[in-house]
Design an enzyme around this catalytic site. Sequence first.
Site, PDB file in Angstrom:
ATOM      1  N   ASN A  10     -62.165  45.226 -27.991  1.00 53.84           N
ATOM      2  CA  ASN A  10     -62.407  45.705 -26.611  1.00 53.84           C
ATOM      3  C   ASN A  10     -63.213  47.229 -26.741  1.00 53.84           C
ATOM      4  O   ASN A  10     -62.294  48.319 -28.059  1.00 53.84           O
ATOM      5  CB  ASN A  10     -60.653  46.381 -26.738  1.00 53.84           C
ATOM      6  CG  ASN A  10     -60.336  48.270 -25.316  1.00 53.84           C
ATOM      7  OD1 ASN A  10     -60.806  47.963 -24.418  1.00 53.84           O
ATOM      8  ND2 ASN A  10     -59.303  47.842 -25.263  1.00 53.84           N
ATOM      9  N   TRP A  11     -63.948  47.267 -26.054  1.00 52.57           N
ATOM     10  CA  TRP A  11     -65.640  48.470 -26.816  1.00 52.57           C
ATOM     11  C   TRP A  11     -64.812  49.679 -25.683  1.00 52.57           C
ATOM     12  O   TRP A  11     -65.453  50.772 -26.688  1.00 52.57           O
ATOM     13  CB  TRP A  11     -66.632  47.841 -26.303  1.00 52.57           C
ATOM     14  CG  TRP A  11     -67.344  46.815 -26.491  1.00 52.57           C
ATOM     15  CD1 TRP A  11     -66.299  46.097 -27.471  1.00 52.57           C
ATOM     16  CD2 TRP A  11     -68.648  46.741 -26.278  1.00 52.57           C
ATOM     17  NE1 TRP A  11     -67.756  44.858 -28.085  1.00 52.57           N
ATOM     18  CE2 TRP A  11     -68.697  45.544 -27.049  1.00 52.57           C
ATOM     19  CE3 TRP A  11     -69.678  47.013 -25.323  1.00 52.57           C
ATOM     20  CZ2 TRP A  11     -69.629  44.938 -26.831  1.00 52.57           C
ATOM     21  CZ3 TRP A  11     -70.454  46.384 -25.432  1.00 52.57           C
ATOM     22  CH2 TRP A  11     -71.195  45.147 -25.969  1.00 52.57           C
ATOM     23  N   LYS A  12     -63.878  49.630 -25.041  1.00 49.65           N
ATOM     24  CA  LYS A  12     -62.815  50.993 -23.865  1.00 49.65           C
ATOM     25  C   LYS A  12     -64.242  51.976 -23.681  1.00 49.65           C
ATOM     26  O   LYS A  12     -65.131  51.314 -23.593  1.00 49.65           O
ATOM     27  CB  LYS A  12     -62.381  51.657 -25.499  1.00 49.65           C
ATOM     28  CG  LYS A  12     -61.166  50.743 -26.463  1.00 49.65           C
ATOM     29  CD  LYS A  12     -60.287  51.500 -26.710  1.00 49.65           C
ATOM     30  CE  LYS A  12     -59.471  51.395 -27.683  1.00 49.65           C
ATOM     31  NZ  LYS A  12     -58.305  51.459 -28.758  1.00 49.65           N
ATOM     32  N   HIS A  98     -53.361  48.343 -21.005  1.00 46.08           N
ATOM     33  CA  HIS A  98     -52.803  49.119 -22.590  1.00 46.08           C
ATOM     34  C   HIS A  98     -52.492  49.978 -22.329  1.00 46.08           C
ATOM     35  O   HIS A  98     -52.635  50.894 -21.707  1.00 46.08           O
ATOM     36  CB  HIS A  98     -55.110  49.127 -22.423  1.00 46.08           C
ATOM     37  CG  HIS A  98     -55.648  49.806 -23.537  1.00 46.08           C
ATOM     38  ND1 HIS A  98     -55.307  50.968 -24.565  1.00 46.08           N
ATOM     39  CD2 HIS A  98     -55.808  48.691 -25.039  1.00 46.08           C
ATOM     40  CE1 HIS A  98     -55.131  50.385 -25.726  1.00 46.08           C
ATOM     41  NE2 HIS A  98     -55.891  49.750 -26.252  1.00 46.08           N
ATOM     42  N   GLU A 100     -53.544  53.069 -23.258  1.00 49.56           N
ATOM     43  CA  GLU A 100     -53.846  53.591 -22.761  1.00 49.56           C
ATOM     44  C   GLU A 100     -54.396  54.086 -20.872  1.00 49.56           C
ATOM     45  O   GLU A 100     -54.367  55.499 -20.709  1.00 49.56           O
ATOM     46  CB  GLU A 100     -55.441  53.772 -23.767  1.00 49.56           C
ATOM     47  CG  GLU A 100     -55.690  54.252 -24.839  1.00 49.56           C
ATOM     48  CD  GLU A 100     -56.678  53.774 -26.006  1.00 49.56           C
ATOM     49  OE1 GLU A 100     -57.661  53.136 -25.107  1.00 49.56           O
ATOM     50  OE2 GLU A 100     -56.811  53.689 -26.403  1.00 49.56           O
ATOM     51  N   GLU A 168     -49.102  45.656 -29.171  1.00 51.74           N
ATOM     52  CA  GLU A 168     -51.078  46.622 -29.425  1.00 51.74           C
ATOM     53  C   GLU A 168     -49.473  47.826 -29.535  1.00 51.74           C
ATOM     54  O   GLU A 168     -48.489  49.030 -28.828  1.00 51.74           O
ATOM     55  CB  GLU A 168     -51.203  47.132 -28.840  1.00 51.74           C
ATOM     56  CG  GLU A 168     -52.365  46.183 -28.787  1.00 51.74           C
ATOM     57  CD  GLU A 168     -53.604  46.834 -28.187  1.00 51.74           C
ATOM     58  OE1 GLU A 168     -55.103  46.281 -28.923  1.00 51.74           O
ATOM     59  OE2 GLU A 168     -53.987  47.907 -27.625  1.00 51.74           O
ATOM     60  N   GLY A 174     -55.937  53.288 -33.502  1.00 46.95           N
ATOM     61  CA  GLY A 174     -56.867  54.057 -33.824  1.00 46.95           C
ATOM     62  C   GLY A 174     -56.781  55.455 -35.243  1.00 46.95           C
ATOM     63  O   GLY A 174     -57.507  56.680 -34.792  1.00 46.95           O
ATOM     64  N   SER A 214     -55.542  49.559 -35.514  1.00 54.40           N
ATOM     65  CA  SER A 214     -56.802  49.323 -36.766  1.00 54.40           C
ATOM     66  C   SER A 214     -56.112  48.442 -37.300  1.00 54.40           C
ATOM     67  O   SER A 214     -56.382  48.245 -38.902  1.00 54.40           O
ATOM     68  CB  SER A 214     -55.325  50.526 -37.759  1.00 54.40           C
ATOM     69  OG  SER A 214     -55.622  51.728 -36.742  1.00 54.40           O
ATOM     70  N   GLY A 235     -60.492  47.573 -31.773  1.00 55.41           N
ATOM     71  CA  GLY A 235     -60.500  48.784 -31.031  1.00 55.41           C
ATOM     72  C   GLY A 235     -61.652  48.469 -32.004  1.00 55.41           C
ATOM     73  O   GLY A 235     -63.392  48.099 -31.453  1.00 55.41           O
ATOM     74  N   GLY A 236     -62.215  50.375 -32.404  1.00 56.59           N
ATOM     75  CA  GLY A 236     -63.203  50.598 -33.462  1.00 56.59           C
ATOM     76  C   GLY A 236     -64.252  49.351 -33.923  1.00 56.59           C
ATOM     77  O   GLY A 236     -65.155  49.618 -34.232  1.00 56.59           O
TER      78      GLY A 236
HETATM   79  P1  13P Z   1     -58.323  50.336 -32.554  1.00 56.78           P
HETATM   80  O1  13P Z   1     -58.593  48.574 -33.560  1.00 56.78           O
HETATM   81  O2  13P Z   1     -59.012  51.266 -32.461  1.00 56.78           O
HETATM   82  O3  13P Z   1     -57.379  50.669 -33.167  1.00 56.78           O
HETATM   83  O4  13P Z   1     -57.998  49.614 -31.357  1.00 56.78           O
HETATM   84  C1  13P Z   1     -57.038  48.762 -30.819  1.00 56.78           C
HETATM   85  C2  13P Z   1     -56.602  49.188 -29.406  1.00 56.78           C
HETATM   86  O5  13P Z   1     -56.699  49.862 -29.052  1.00 56.78           O
HETATM   87  C3  13P Z   1     -57.680  47.576 -29.202  1.00 56.78           C
HETATM   88  O6  13P Z   1     -57.221  47.455 -27.416  1.00 56.78           O
END
Ligand code: 13P
Length: 253
Positions: A10-12, A98, A100, A168, A174, A214, A235-236
């Site tokens: 997930n590149w956000k 998600h 977010e 999640e 993050g 994470s 994510g990251g």
């Molecule tokens: P991180 O891997 O950056 O913690 O993000 C997880 C995430 O929200 C994937 O959708």
Amino acid sequence: MVRKTLIAGNWKMNCHLEDGITLAKGVAQEAKKRARKDCEFLICPPFTLLMAAKKAIKGSRVMLGAQDCHFAASGAHTGDVSPQMLKDLGCQYVIVGHSERRTNHYESDELIAKKASAAIEAGLKVIICIGETEKERDENKTIEVCTTQIMGSVPENATAQNTVIAYEPVWAIGTGKTPTSQDVEDVHAAIRKVISKKLGRANANKMRILYGGSMKPSNAKELLNLPDVDGGLIGGASLKVEDFIAISEASKQ
Ligand code: 13P
């Protein structure tokens, strides 16, 4: 029960045209060279990069997904994108719910179920995200929260073939913090039970449940080898080719 591992990025709201293309190409190339044959790869760039990413991964084993969609097929919805539009672009997956979006856009379980249902109708597979906040965890409400979210945001037309659940924990996203492996396995097993109640045992046994929050090369092996963890939503670490591929190498052998 063999469930094919899914490694999803997930590149956000990250990457511009040039670095997005480089990242997508890098993932496609390294996935071909190094990664295990029996796991699936998915990248979910922002809307603006979907077309370019599609070209960059053409002919590779990497699939394309989006990070959100509207529930309507078309109409007066300024700023929104429909599942059919994503399908046109070559997306196979879309993430919905998600945390977010639940937090920043006030998305409810009901809305998420409508989005997921419409995306499935349009022929997309959905990744439905759930997870508790730190406060909820401290109050021992993790299973209760996840149960409510599954019951409310997984639509009636969900099956093991068209739906993936991503657990999640909000506090792990993050932050570099992760639950213990035992906690992750306990929650995933509980999620599978709730899915069984909602969609039947056969769907529950076959449905993939990803862990997200994470995940990185150093903790991937432990997390991805848990019995009820069927992949990762990353994510990251999905923004670095090396880390993303290394995570896949750590998955179930
Ligand atoms: P991180 O891997 O950056 O913690 O993000 C997880 C995430 O929200 C994937 O959708």
